[in-house]
Design a protein around this motif. Structure first.
Motif, mmCIF file in Angstrom:
data_model
loop_
_atom_site.group_PDB
_atom_site.id
_atom_site.type_symbol
_atom_site.label_atom_id
_atom_site.label_comp_id
_atom_site.label_asym_id
_atom_site.label_seq_id
_atom_site.Cartn_x
_atom_site.Cartn_y
_atom_site.Cartn_z
ATOM 1 N N UNK A 1 17.682 51.098 77.153
ATOM 2 C CA UNK A 1 18.620 50.932 78.256
ATOM 3 C C UNK A 1 19.966 51.511 77.841
ATOM 4 N N UNK A 2 20.783 51.868 78.816
ATOM 5 C CA UNK A 2 22.094 52.450 78.502
ATOM 6 C C UNK A 2 22.914 51.544 77.582
ATOM 7 N N UNK A 3 22.845 50.251 77.787
ATOM 8 C CA UNK A 3 23.666 49.321 77.019
ATOM 9 C C UNK A 3 23.313 49.329 75.528
ATOM 10 N N UNK A 4 22.115 49.774 75.172
ATOM 11 C CA UNK A 4 21.716 49.823 73.767
ATOM 12 C C UNK A 4 22.312 51.013 73.028
ATOM 13 N N UNK A 5 22.709 52.027 73.765
ATOM 14 C CA UNK A 5 23.113 53.295 73.169
ATOM 15 C C UNK A 5 24.610 53.356 72.921
ATOM 16 N N UNK A 6 25.044 54.131 71.922
ATOM 17 C CA UNK A 6 26.476 54.345 71.732
ATOM 18 C C UNK A 6 27.074 54.975 72.987
ATOM 19 N N UNK B 1 25.361 58.158 75.143
ATOM 20 C CA UNK B 1 24.369 57.579 76.052
ATOM 21 C C UNK B 1 23.908 58.587 77.096
ATOM 22 N N UNK B 2 24.814 59.324 77.713
ATOM 23 C CA UNK B 2 24.432 60.290 78.743
ATOM 24 C C UNK B 2 23.510 61.349 78.166
#
Length: 207
Positions: free
Chosen positions: A86-91, A95-96
């Motif tokens: 999920x986006x929230x997991x990524x730096x 993220x994009x």
């Protein structure tokens, strides 16, 4: 059940594939042969490989240099996306980039990939049962090599992204009882001459 012997997991990405991925190029066949020569004295109990032609052909060329080691096809050693974060997991700053890279995965890949990734961890990682050390080779694809290295380092699940491995490069992970996994080699190409190194790796990252 916790294993009582040390497992040495050798992991190799397949040799260079033809543009249509129907098999290996001549360079890919040379890469696989040279990797087989490097590994010929390792006491393997098995060589596992994915079902696609480029992985199967690589495994067979390696197997030609081994001493009566069985080749075993495994869906868990195949080519799939092991985990979609999920986006929230990524730096935030990347993220994009990562989500664009994963946008092409369809619903089947999003469901089947994580299931196969879990199966790969069950089959290929952790200390081995028995009293003797076990040496196994998995001939697979870039994503699974990255997934297994990430797991060995106890990194977040999303961190398989960005770990790239070259064709016929060698990674070795040791799983000893009562100890954390240890990455002994990663993306090692010393068995390949200069002209056969770095294939399958992003061009801007060649060293």
């Amino acid at each position: 059940m916790t294993g009582t012997a040390t497992r040495y997991l050798y992991i190799a990405r397949h040799g260079e594939a033809s543009p249509d991925e129907s098999g290996l190029t001549e360079a890919g066949r040379r890469q696989a042969t040279l990797l087989g020569r490097r590994l010929r004295d390792v006491p393997f109990t098995a060589v596992h490989h994915g079902p696609l032609p480029r992985a199967e052909q690589t495994a067979r060329l390696i197997g030609d240099h081994l001493k009566s080691v069985p080749l075993r096809v495994s869906e868990a050693a195949g080519d799939y996306v092991p985990y979609i974060p999920e986006r929230a997991e990524l730096p935030a700053d990347s993220a994009d980039f990562h989500l664009r890279f994963l946008a092409g995965a369809d619903d089947e890949e999003r469901n089947r990939g994580p299931e196969l990734a879990r199966r790969a961890l069950e089959l290929f990682t952790g200390p081995a049962d028995g009293e003797e050390d076990r040496h196994e080779l998995v001939v697979t694809h870039n994503f699974l090599v990255a997934w297994l290295v990430r797991d060995a380092m106890h990194a977040p699940k999303w961190r398989w992204l960005g770990l790239n491995h070259c064709n016929a490069a060698l990674t070795v992970i040791r799983y000893a009882p009562g100890r954390p996994a240890s990455v002994l080699l990663s993306n090692d190409m010393r068995h390949l001459p200069t002209e056969l190194r770095w294939t399958g790796f992003p061009a801007e990252s060649h060293i």
